[in-house]
Design a protein around this motif. Sequence first.
Motif, PDB file in Angstrom:
ATOM      1  N   ARG A   1      44.125  45.607  50.797  1.00 51.63           N
ATOM      2  CA  ARG A   1      43.110  46.498  50.226  1.00 51.63           C
ATOM      3  C   ARG A   1      43.248  46.497  48.701  1.00 51.63           C
ATOM      4  NH1 ARG A   1      39.949  49.807  52.839  1.00 51.63           N
ATOM      5  NH2 ARG A   1      41.054  49.398  54.773  1.00 51.63           N
ATOM      6  N   THR A   2      44.481  46.500  48.223  1.00 55.19           N
ATOM      7  CA  THR A   2      44.730  46.487  46.776  1.00 55.19           C
ATOM      8  C   THR A   2      44.165  45.224  46.132  1.00 55.19           C
ATOM      9  OG1 THR A   2      46.709  47.835  47.053  1.00 55.19           O
ATOM     10  CG2 THR A   2      46.515  46.581  44.993  1.00 55.19           C
TER      11      THR A   2
ATOM     12  N   VAL B   1      40.241  45.522  46.043  1.00 49.61           N
ATOM     13  CA  VAL B   1      39.767  46.501  45.054  1.00 49.61           C
ATOM     14  C   VAL B   1      40.092  46.037  43.639  1.00 49.61           C
ATOM     15  CG1 VAL B   1      40.031  48.879  44.223  1.00 49.61           C
ATOM     16  CG2 VAL B   1      39.877  48.432  46.683  1.00 49.61           C
TER      17      VAL B   1
ATOM     18  N   ALA C   1      37.743  43.300  42.457  1.00 54.32           N
ATOM     19  CA  ALA C   1      36.420  43.822  42.108  1.00 54.32           C
ATOM     20  C   ALA C   1      36.450  44.515  40.740  1.00 54.32           C
ATOM     21  CB  ALA C   1      35.936  44.775  43.191  1.00 54.32           C
ATOM     22  N   ILE C   2      37.479  45.331  40.526  1.00 52.75           N
ATOM     23  CA  ILE C   2      37.589  46.037  39.240  1.00 52.75           C
ATOM     24  C   ILE C   2      37.787  45.044  38.093  1.00 52.75           C
ATOM     25  CG2 ILE C   2      39.048  47.595  37.881  1.00 52.75           C
ATOM     26  CD1 ILE C   2      39.530  49.119  40.551  1.00 52.75           C
TER      27      ILE C   2
ATOM     28  N   TYR D   1      31.488  46.831  40.392  1.00 55.79           N
ATOM     29  CA  TYR D   1      31.729  48.190  40.845  1.00 55.79           C
ATOM     30  C   TYR D   1      30.886  48.570  42.069  1.00 55.79           C
ATOM     31  CZ  TYR D   1      33.883  48.223  36.251  1.00 55.79           C
ATOM     32  OH  TYR D   1      34.658  47.909  35.164  1.00 55.79           O
TER      33      TYR D   1
ATOM     34  N   ASP E   1      30.049  49.660  45.555  1.00 56.20           N
ATOM     35  CA  ASP E   1      30.904  50.469  46.421  1.00 56.20           C
ATOM     36  C   ASP E   1      31.439  49.727  47.641  1.00 56.20           C
ATOM     37  OD1 ASP E   1      28.463  50.344  47.742  1.00 56.20           O
ATOM     38  OD2 ASP E   1      28.139  52.518  47.730  1.00 56.20           O
TER      39      ASP E   1
ATOM     40  N   HIS F   1      32.996  47.141  47.766  1.00 57.24           N
ATOM     41  CA  HIS F   1      34.244  46.478  47.429  1.00 57.24           C
ATOM     42  C   HIS F   1      35.401  47.457  47.201  1.00 57.24           C
ATOM     43  CE1 HIS F   1      31.904  42.893  47.307  1.00 57.24           C
ATOM     44  NE2 HIS F   1      31.252  43.240  46.215  1.00 57.24           N
ATOM     45  N   HIS F   2      35.121  48.769  47.285  1.00 55.85           N
ATOM     46  CA  HIS F   2      36.216  49.730  47.067  1.00 55.85           C
ATOM     47  C   HIS F   2      36.116  51.004  47.896  1.00 55.85           C
ATOM     48  CE1 HIS F   2      33.822  52.512  44.565  1.00 55.85           C
ATOM     49  NE2 HIS F   2      33.237  51.423  44.116  1.00 55.85           N
ATOM     50  N   ASP F   3      34.975  51.285  48.493  1.00 53.58           N
ATOM     51  CA  ASP F   3      34.778  52.534  49.232  1.00 53.58           C
ATOM     52  C   ASP F   3      34.458  52.214  50.695  1.00 53.58           C
ATOM     53  OD1 ASP F   3      33.677  54.876  50.387  1.00 53.58           O
ATOM     54  OD2 ASP F   3      32.927  55.560  48.448  1.00 53.58           O
TER      55      ASP F   3
ATOM     56  N   ILE G   1      35.647  47.648  53.518  1.00 52.51           N
ATOM     57  CA  ILE G   1      35.383  46.995  52.228  1.00 52.51           C
ATOM     58  C   ILE G   1      35.605  45.496  52.407  1.00 52.51           C
ATOM     59  CG2 ILE G   1      35.984  49.024  50.865  1.00 52.51           C
ATOM     60  CD1 ILE G   1      38.682  47.580  50.192  1.00 52.51           C
TER      61      ILE G   1
ATOM     62  N   THR H   1      36.370  37.322  43.008  1.00 51.54           N
ATOM     63  CA  THR H   1      37.783  37.286  43.399  1.00 51.54           C
ATOM     64  C   THR H   1      38.071  36.013  44.181  1.00 51.54           C
ATOM     65  OG1 THR H   1      37.843  39.703  43.456  1.00 51.54           O
ATOM     66  CG2 THR H   1      39.623  38.534  44.593  1.00 51.54           C
TER      67      THR H   1
END
Length: 153
Positions: free
Chosen positions: A20-21, A24, A27-28, A33, A35, A37-39, A51, A57
């Motif tokens: 997950r890290t 995310v 994406a960052i 941003y 969602d 890709h992180h929510d 996600i 990436t």
Amino acid sequence: MTRAYRVGDQLPPLEIPLTRTLIVAGAIASRDYQDVHHDAESAREKGSPDIFMNILTTNGLVGRYITDHFGPSAVLRKVAIRLGAPNYPGDVMRLTGHITDVRAGEPAEATVQVTGDNGIGRHVTGTVTVVLPHEGEGATTTIALPQKGARAT
């Protein structure tokens, strides 16, 4: 030391745990941003089970795969990829590749066909053109070209 590159050479596989890290952070780092890709809740609302990794990436991981093999002084000239099955957290992506073309000259170049699979299928297919590094003082990189009239495999 001499390193020879030939059409048909296989690159060793690279297995990348899909955390997950990683998803995310990728994406960052690429300023994506969206969602999905992180929510996880937003991703589910949009029809995804979780996600998933963004294309930038994946592009970076393909580049890493190539430079891990050819060395840090290799230069990526062109990376062309296409995505398929999403990369979800908790899975593993296995990158594989083989050299499809070599060009002697200054600088020497190689073209590598790359694929990346995860637990649900083929995540990425692509072609990378890489400028081959100079090996250093007293070392050479050789390109084994097919003989005239011979078919490359």
